[in-house]
Design an enzyme around this catalytic site. Structure first.
Site, PDB file in Angstrom:
ATOM      1  N   TYR A   1       2.733   9.148 -11.206  1.00 59.62           N
ATOM      2  CA  TYR A   1       1.840   8.346 -10.368  1.00 59.62           C
ATOM      3  C   TYR A   1       0.966   7.442 -11.239  1.00 59.62           C
ATOM      4  O   TYR A   1       0.860   6.235 -10.987  1.00 59.62           O
ATOM      5  CB  TYR A   1       0.958   9.267  -9.522  1.00 59.62           C
ATOM      6  CG  TYR A   1      -0.022   8.551  -8.633  1.00 59.62           C
ATOM      7  CD1 TYR A   1       0.379   8.000  -7.425  1.00 59.62           C
ATOM      8  CD2 TYR A   1      -1.362   8.419  -9.009  1.00 59.62           C
ATOM      9  CE1 TYR A   1      -0.521   7.342  -6.598  1.00 59.62           C
ATOM     10  CE2 TYR A   1      -2.263   7.757  -8.189  1.00 59.62           C
ATOM     11  CZ  TYR A   1      -1.850   7.222  -6.988  1.00 59.62           C
ATOM     12  OH  TYR A   1      -2.744   6.564  -6.176  1.00 59.62           O
TER      13      TYR A   1
ATOM     14  N   ASN B   1       0.800  -1.224   0.000  1.00 66.67           N
ATOM     15  CA  ASN B   1       0.000   0.000   0.000  1.00 66.67           C
ATOM     16  C   ASN B   1       0.835   1.279   0.000  1.00 66.67           C
ATOM     17  O   ASN B   1       0.340   2.328  -0.406  1.00 66.67           O
ATOM     18  CB  ASN B   1      -0.919  -0.023   1.228  1.00 66.67           C
ATOM     19  CG  ASN B   1      -1.620   1.307   1.447  1.00 66.67           C
ATOM     20  OD1 ASN B   1      -2.501   1.688   0.671  1.00 66.67           O
ATOM     21  ND2 ASN B   1      -1.217   2.033   2.487  1.00 66.67           N
TER      22      ASN B   1
END
Length: 257
Positions: free
Chosen positions: A164, A95
């Site tokens: 990203y 994560n």
């Protein structure tokens, strides 16, 4: 077996990177509620310890560790300390993440490298080290956190984050290929592609582009803690034993428009 038993994690041990806050803390809480012991790690160990202290009250055991997922020694240390305390690694949630907002022409190379290193290399390193344990156990669940931003292009007015978006697309391909490689070891590898949830990382984007984002979300709302916890628990539990190499999109329908 009662269907609810498929979602129990009693006796299991889960590692959640970036588990001290945001989406990581949400998923860690879901696993704790299902009975799993938790190892929370991130560069900011204080946040992990704070979340671990809350989870301890549920009657499960926890461990908070400092870890830069791009540092091979840190990653190996997390895996070893998890084994020393709990004896197994049953679930890994990759994560930890980084982002950087800038027009493509202005994106600094060092910022690009940082985002790719944390989001892609970090996912590889954690999976490799935890995977060695899972291969020996002949079982394991790996859940990689991608993003709706990794499914395709996004209007720069809403998200001008080329690094990203690219990294999260790479996580999806990594997930599918690792699932193909490690299915023979009874290891399930899946990904979650969240839409917009109120976290520290997404706060600025959500505040600036709220109207535009909601206009592209059929359910017309942002995600809540409950919207992610069930999906994470499903992929971590016996309920998903025959699912691997898949991407569960949890975005209120944004990806269909």
């Amino acid at each position: 077996m009662n269907v609810m038993d498929l979602f129990k994690l009693n006796g299991k041990t889960a590692i959640v990177t970036g588990g001290g806050r945001g989406l990581g803390a949400m998923m860690a809480e879901a696993f704790a509620e299902a009975g799993a012991n938790l190892v929370l790690c991130s560069r900011k160990v204080e946040a992990c310890q704070e979340t671990a202290d809350k989870l301890n009250k549920m009657g499960i055991r926890t461990l908070a560790l400092a870890c830069d997922v791009t540092n091979e020694d840190d990653v190996k240390n997390v895996v070893q300390q998890t084994l020393d305390k709990f004896g197994s690694i049953d679930i890994l949630v990759n994560n930890s993440g980084a982002t950087w907002g800038a027009p493509v022409a202005d994106m600094p190379l060092d910022a690009w490298k940082k985002v790719m290193d944390v989001n892609v290399t970090g996912t590889f390193l954690m999976s490799r080290e935890a995977g060695k344990v899972m291969i020996e156990q002949k079982s394991g669940k790996i859940i990689n956190i991608s993003s709706v931003a990794g499914l395709g292009g996004i209007d720069p007015i809403l998200m001008d984050t080329i690094g990203y978006n690219t990294s999260k697309g790479a996580v999806i391909t990594f997930t599918k290929d690792l699932a193909a490689k490690w299915g023979q070891h009874n290891i399930n590898v899946n990904a979650i592609a969240p839409g917009f949830f109120p976290t520290k990382m997404s706060k600025v984007v959500m505040e600036k582009g709220q109207d535009g984002l909601l206009a592209q979300t059929p359910l017309n709302r942002f995600g809540t803690e409950e919207d992610l916890k069930g999906t994470a628990l499903f992929l971590a539990s016996k309920a998903s034993d025959y699912i691997t190499g898949d991407v569960v999109v949890v975005d209120g329908g944004m990806h269909v428009l």
